[in-house]
Design a protein around this motif. Structure first.
Motif, PDB file in Angstrom:
ATOM      1  N   ALA A 175       0.814  -1.212   0.000  1.00 31.87           N
ATOM      2  CA  ALA A 175       0.000   0.000   0.000  1.00 31.87           C
ATOM      3  C   ALA A 175       0.859   1.279   0.000  1.00 31.87           C
ATOM      4  O   ALA A 175       1.988   1.290   0.460  1.00 31.87           O
ATOM      5  CB  ALA A 175      -0.905   0.003   1.227  1.00 31.87           C
ATOM      6  N   GLY A 176       0.233   2.307  -0.526  1.00 29.45           N
ATOM      7  CA  GLY A 176       0.766   3.658  -0.360  1.00 29.45           C
ATOM      8  C   GLY A 176       2.064   3.951  -1.074  1.00 29.45           C
ATOM      9  O   GLY A 176       2.805   4.836  -0.664  1.00 29.45           O
ATOM     10  N   ALA A 177       2.351   3.217  -2.118  1.00 30.21           N
ATOM     11  CA  ALA A 177       3.576   3.515  -2.865  1.00 30.21           C
ATOM     12  C   ALA A 177       3.239   4.420  -4.045  1.00 30.21           C
ATOM     13  O   ALA A 177       2.114   4.465  -4.519  1.00 30.21           O
ATOM     14  CB  ALA A 177       4.243   2.234  -3.340  1.00 30.21           C
ATOM     15  N   ASP A 178       4.269   5.141  -4.485  1.00 32.95           N
ATOM     16  CA  ASP A 178       4.127   6.126  -5.556  1.00 32.95           C
ATOM     17  C   ASP A 178       5.032   5.756  -6.718  1.00 32.95           C
ATOM     18  O   ASP A 178       6.195   5.453  -6.498  1.00 32.95           O
ATOM     19  CB  ASP A 178       4.731   7.464  -5.080  1.00 32.95           C
ATOM     20  N   SER A 179       4.537   5.854  -7.903  1.00 31.53           N
ATOM     21  CA  SER A 179       5.455   5.725  -9.045  1.00 31.53           C
ATOM     22  C   SER A 179       5.129   6.794 -10.067  1.00 31.53           C
ATOM     23  O   SER A 179       3.968   7.089 -10.326  1.00 31.53           O
ATOM     24  CB  SER A 179       5.373   4.334  -9.672  1.00 31.53           C
ATOM     25  N   ARG A 180       6.178   7.388 -10.624  1.00 28.10           N
ATOM     26  CA  ARG A 180       6.002   8.402 -11.671  1.00 28.10           C
ATOM     27  C   ARG A 180       6.917   8.061 -12.823  1.00 28.10           C
ATOM     28  O   ARG A 180       8.098   7.817 -12.623  1.00 28.10           O
ATOM     29  CB  ARG A 180       6.398   9.788 -11.147  1.00 28.10           C
ATOM     30  N   GLN A 181       6.364   8.069 -14.000  1.00 33.54           N
ATOM     31  CA  GLN A 181       7.188   7.762 -15.179  1.00 33.54           C
ATOM     32  C   GLN A 181       6.987   8.841 -16.219  1.00 33.54           C
ATOM     33  O   GLN A 181       5.859   9.149 -16.576  1.00 33.54           O
ATOM     34  CB  GLN A 181       6.770   6.447 -15.818  1.00 33.54           C
ATOM     35  N   ILE A 182       8.076   9.377 -16.694  1.00 31.31           N
ATOM     36  CA  ILE A 182       8.003  10.313 -17.821  1.00 31.31           C
ATOM     37  C   ILE A 182       9.058   9.898 -18.829  1.00 31.31           C
ATOM     38  O   ILE A 182      10.261   9.941 -18.556  1.00 31.31           O
ATOM     39  CB  ILE A 182       8.262  11.762 -17.388  1.00 31.31           C
ATOM     40  N   TYR A 183       8.607   9.495 -19.986  1.00 35.14           N
ATOM     41  CA  TYR A 183       9.529   9.129 -21.065  1.00 35.14           C
ATOM     42  C   TYR A 183       9.200   9.973 -22.278  1.00 35.14           C
ATOM     43  O   TYR A 183       8.032  10.171 -22.600  1.00 35.14           O
ATOM     44  CB  TYR A 183       9.406   7.635 -21.409  1.00 35.14           C
ATOM     45  N   LYS A 184      10.254  10.453 -22.926  1.00 32.73           N
ATOM     46  CA  LYS A 184      10.053  11.229 -24.140  1.00 32.73           C
ATOM     47  C   LYS A 184      10.965  10.724 -25.243  1.00 32.73           C
ATOM     48  O   LYS A 184      12.132  10.408 -24.988  1.00 32.73           O
ATOM     49  CB  LYS A 184      10.365  12.712 -23.892  1.00 32.73           C
ATOM     50  N   GLY A 185      10.433  10.699 -26.440  1.00 33.13           N
ATOM     51  CA  GLY A 185      11.219  10.246 -27.579  1.00 33.13           C
ATOM     52  C   GLY A 185      11.316  11.326 -28.646  1.00 33.13           C
ATOM     53  O   GLY A 185      10.350  12.050 -28.884  1.00 33.13           O
ATOM     54  N   ILE A 186      12.487  11.434 -29.266  1.00 32.43           N
ATOM     55  CA  ILE A 186      12.697  12.362 -30.392  1.00 32.43           C
ATOM     56  C   ILE A 186      13.212  11.520 -31.544  1.00 32.43           C
ATOM     57  O   ILE A 186      14.294  10.943 -31.462  1.00 32.43           O
ATOM     58  CB  ILE A 186      13.725  13.452 -30.025  1.00 32.43           C
ATOM     59  N   LEU A 187      12.412  11.416 -32.586  1.00 29.80           N
ATOM     60  CA  LEU A 187      12.745  10.462 -33.646  1.00 29.80           C
ATOM     61  C   LEU A 187      12.821  11.150 -34.989  1.00 29.80           C
ATOM     62  O   LEU A 187      11.903  11.860 -35.389  1.00 29.80           O
ATOM     63  CB  LEU A 187      11.686   9.349 -33.654  1.00 29.80           C
ATOM     64  N   ASP A 188      13.940  10.923 -35.649  1.00 27.81           N
ATOM     65  CA  ASP A 188      14.203  11.580 -36.930  1.00 27.81           C
ATOM     66  C   ASP A 188      14.527  10.487 -37.956  1.00 27.81           C
ATOM     67  O   ASP A 188      14.639   9.309 -37.615  1.00 27.81           O
ATOM     68  CB  ASP A 188      15.398  12.539 -36.743  1.00 27.81           C
ATOM     69  N   GLY A 189      14.714  10.883 -39.198  1.00 30.25           N
ATOM     70  CA  GLY A 189      15.102   9.937 -40.242  1.00 30.25           C
ATOM     71  C   GLY A 189      14.082   8.816 -40.357  1.00 30.25           C
ATOM     72  O   GLY A 189      12.877   9.059 -40.440  1.00 30.25           O
ATOM     73  N   ARG A 190      14.562   7.588 -40.352  1.00 35.42           N
ATOM     74  CA  ARG A 190      13.663   6.430 -40.397  1.00 35.42           C
ATOM     75  C   ARG A 190      13.683   5.699 -39.053  1.00 35.42           C
ATOM     76  O   ARG A 190      13.450   4.489 -38.985  1.00 35.42           O
ATOM     77  CB  ARG A 190      14.096   5.476 -41.510  1.00 35.42           C
ATOM     78  N   ALA A 191      14.005   6.417 -38.008  1.00 30.76           N
ATOM     79  CA  ALA A 191      14.149   5.788 -36.693  1.00 30.76           C
ATOM     80  C   ALA A 191      12.793   5.357 -36.141  1.00 30.76           C
ATOM     81  O   ALA A 191      11.741   5.886 -36.509  1.00 30.76           O
ATOM     82  CB  ALA A 191      14.816   6.753 -35.724  1.00 30.76           C
ATOM     83  N   ARG A 192      12.876   4.396 -35.254  1.00 36.17           N
ATOM     84  CA  ARG A 192      11.667   3.924 -34.608  1.00 36.17           C
ATOM     85  C   ARG A 192      11.885   3.909 -33.100  1.00 36.17           C
ATOM     86  O   ARG A 192      12.901   3.414 -32.617  1.00 36.17           O
ATOM     87  CB  ARG A 192      11.364   2.508 -35.103  1.00 36.17           C
ATOM     88  N   GLY A 193      10.922   4.435 -32.382  1.00 37.29           N
ATOM     89  CA  GLY A 193      11.010   4.444 -30.929  1.00 37.29           C
ATOM     90  C   GLY A 193       9.837   3.680 -30.351  1.00 37.29           C
ATOM     91  O   GLY A 193       8.717   3.761 -30.862  1.00 37.29           O
TER      92      GLY A 193
END
Lengths: 250, 446
Positions: free
Chosen positions: B311-329
């Motif tokens: 009980a009572g636990a906290d989780s925070r997730q922030i992920y950001k992706g920057i994708l150029d060309g033919r990249a895949r995230g």
């Protein structure tokens, strides 16, 4: 400085400007008034180079060049400045960082050396003081979380830093209380100079109490329907925009 | 046998031949741990896209070539590592070349009492019993091929242990270098970190290539946080664009412990970052921050798995992706809330910025919530640079490419600002500017 000839502009399949003619000489201040939807903001944006507007007829020349074929940044380098009605918030981009990049891009384009960080900060602080912009806002992200008044002051602050030849202020007075309005007006007045010109786009004549224009133009349905001096704004204030329609009908 | 099975067999044969030479080969439980892991890897093979966890990520090209596991003796000029150091950061520094500890390049300062910090081969050779808490599950069948491969080789990496109420006096920088000129190599570091009750540490892992050869890094880090312990973990992944980087970071958290992670993924042709956090104690807190950049044909995959067990636990997730060309995230974020874990608070967000028409972002939140009194939120976006912002900047005189660069940096900025260690944040920002300057005219203006 600026010569607009029979300018017709379309957005999508809707024609917004229907033949604008306007000549602005150095040293002059022109006010463009008109009801909502008359094309005031479209005119401002077209002059600054925003995408999405199709010029179907006419021309706009600035300092002898075809303004409409220049990129927005090239126009800025040539001294055109647009003060936005709704300045966008840009998270993560620091105000000072951005402005230094902007001023140096312009200096480089004009063959000048870049300002170093120290000179730039000194100058920016002076200008901030001039327009009453809280210094703490300089280090914040561009317009992020700024109040309406702070955003407008930030526009005037940027104008003061960039020292444009032709400043187009798109409803810079909207949403300002009287004190903020005075400060904005002082910023514009400080810029007045025989070599510079200002186009004030406004819905209300109130701003013109503080920035006295040389000419007033009334825009309606994409055309300038009346031009005159300062007194035209007062007549409009008194009689309202409906007066124009009645006048046009007779 | 097909080619993939042949390759697995080849790795297993090499593992079997190396096994007797590995540190602590004579210690029965370690020997068993390794051989069981080898059997697990033989049974599991490389994952395929038919497996849910690998649906978006194909390791086909990785498993078509063999990366040697044998330890190599490569001496490195100390000057060669200078670009990878944090100049303004006073830290303990352990350097590994192809996952083998390089004492000549490392500096461990005087350690406060209660701190054990050494390379893992030393611990294995001298006090292997200390490592048992990390291998409880050795009797259970494994389901993770890459972890099994790492465990089968268990040889070197880092061991950090803090006694209760101890503070690691300086950040610990673990620098992993890949060298592949002579032979394509597989680096398999294992980092084991245990912080006693109320202890605190800051650890940075960074992964770089020293040449332009293709290497395969299969890194595995485990963290045990006892009650009220705090770990801040940073990871910079910047291997060359021919290399493969597969990594898992597993965190066990007791009550009221704090875990904060900051990931910056820049390199490798294929990068996979798995981060699993078990919030096993009441009031535990974790904050997971990740920024991944991809260009060219890069593929980057961030997998998170947060389990609220009490009980009572906290989780925070922030992920950001920057994708150029033919990249895949790819971002795949799992949150599990156990029926007992009332008053849990879980937030997750993933935002992707596509800089080209051919770039792709896949984002997949997976929430499994079995308690009723919880707050869970998630949000995901995939978008492009905002036209109004671009016009605003250009109307003030910024050239289009500089405006795009500045907005892209602005998109990433909050993740840099979240890093408490300012010298690291500043250096990473410089790195980002450098990368963005390759495609955007940013540098000349700042």
């Amino acid at each position: 400085m600026l010569e607009i000839n029979n300018l017709h502009v379309r957005v999508g399949d809707k024609t917004i400007l229907n033949g604008i003619n306007l000549t602005v000489k150095a040293g002059e201040v022109h006010a463009i008034m008109g009801p909502n939807g008359s094309g005031k903001s479209t005119l401002s944006h077209v002059l600054a180079g925003r995408a999405g507007y199709e010029v179907i007829e006419g021309s706009a020349r600035y300092q002898g060049k075809n303004l409409l074929e220049l990129s927005p940044e090239t126009r800025a380098h040539a001294g055109v400045f647009l003060g936005f009605q709704y300045p966008v918030e840009i998270p993560g981009v620091n105000n000072m960082y951005f402005l230094k990049a902007a001023i140096n891009a312009r200096r480089v384009a004009n063959g000048l050396t870049e300002l170093d960080a120290f000179d730039f900060i000194q100058m920016a602080k002076e200008k901030a003081k001039l327009v009453g912009l809280d210094e703490s806002l300089l280090q914040r992200a561009v317009n992020e979380g700024f109040s309406g008044g702070e955003k407008k002051r930030n526009e005037i602050f940027q104008m003061a830093v960039l020292e444009p030849q032709l400043a187009i202020l798109d409803e810079t007075d909207s949403g300002l209380d009287i004190d903020a309005l005075k400060i904005v007006a002082e910023g514009v007045n400080a810029l007045r100079d025989p070599d510079r010109a200002v186009i004030l786009v406004t819905h209300y004549q109130r701003l013109l109490d503080y920035i006295v224009p040389d000419y007033v133009h009334v825009l309606s349905e994409g055309r300038i329907v009346r031009s005159g001096g300062r007194e035209l704004a007062l007549t409009l204030e008194e009689k309202g925009y409906s007066w124009l329609k009645e006048a046009a009908a007779t | 046998m097909n080619a993939a099975a042949d390759m697995v067999a080849r790795y297993c044969a090499e593992l079997a031949s190396i096994a007797p030479t590995l540190p602590a080969a004579e210690v029965p439980w370690i020997q068993q741990t390794r051989s069981k892991a080898r059997d697990d890897f033989a049974r599991l093979g490389f994952p395929t896209r038919l497996q849910e966890a690998w649906h978006y990520t194909n390791v086909g090209t990785l498993q078509r070539r063999f990366f040697s596991l044998a330890s190599t003796d490569i001496s490195i000029d100390p000057k060669a590592i200078e670009p990878f150091l944090y100049t303004d950061l006073d830290c303990h520094q352990l350097v590994f070349v192809n996952s083998i500890y390089a004492p000549a390049l490392s500096t461990i300062g005087t350690l406060p009492s209660g701190v054990t910090l050494e390379n893992l081969a030393t611990t294995l050779a001298q006090t292997p019993q200390q490592l048992e808490p990390f291998f409880h599950s050795r009797e259970q069948p494994a389901d993770h091929a890459f972890n099994a491969l790492n465990t089968a080789l268990l040889h070197d990496g880092t061991y950090l242990h803090l006694a209760p109420n101890t503070q690691l006096d300086k950040p610990l920088h673990l620098l992993f270098l890949s060298v592949g000129k002579a032979e394509e190599h597989c680096a398999q570091p294992r980092n084991l970190i245990q912080l006693g009750t109320g202890s605190q540490a800051v650890v940075l892992e960074s992964y770089h290539s020293l040449d332009d050869a293709a290497c395969f890094t299969n890194a595995c880090s485990q963290v045990i946080l006892e009650a009220e312990a705090t770990l801040h973990h940073y990871k910079l992944q910047e291997e060359n664009q021919l290399s493969y980087h597969i990594a898992s970071l597993q965190v066990q958290q007791a009550q009221r412990s704090h875990f904060e992670s900051h990931l910056l993924s820049l390199g490798a042709t294929l990068a996979r970052h798995e981060l699993s956090v078990d919030l096993n104690g009441e009031g535990a807190h974790c904050s997971l921050n990740g920024l991944y950049l991809g260009g060219g044909r890069q593929h980057v995959d961030c997998h998170t798995e947060v389990r609220h067990m009490q009980a009572g636990a906290d989780s925070r997730q922030i992920y950001k992706g920057i994708l150029d060309g033919r990249a895949r995230g790819v971002f795949n974020g799992q949150v599990y809330v156990h029926p007992q874990a009332q008053k849990s608070n879980a937030e997750q967000s993933n935002h992707n910025l596509l800089l080209s028409n051919d770039a792709e972002a896949d984002t997949k939140p997976e929430l499994e919530i079995y308690a009723d009194d919880v707050r869970c939120s998630h949000g995901a976006t995939v978008g492009q640079l905002d036209d109004d912002m671009l016009f605003y900047l250009r109307s003030r005189g910024l050239p289009e490419d500089a405006a795009r660069g500045l907005l892209t940096l602005g998109f990433a900025r909050d993740l840099l600002e979240r890093m408490p260690l300012k010298p690291v944040a500043e250096q990473l920002e410089k790195k980002l500017i450098e990368i963005l300057s390759q495609s955007h005219g940013l540098k000349s203006l700042i």
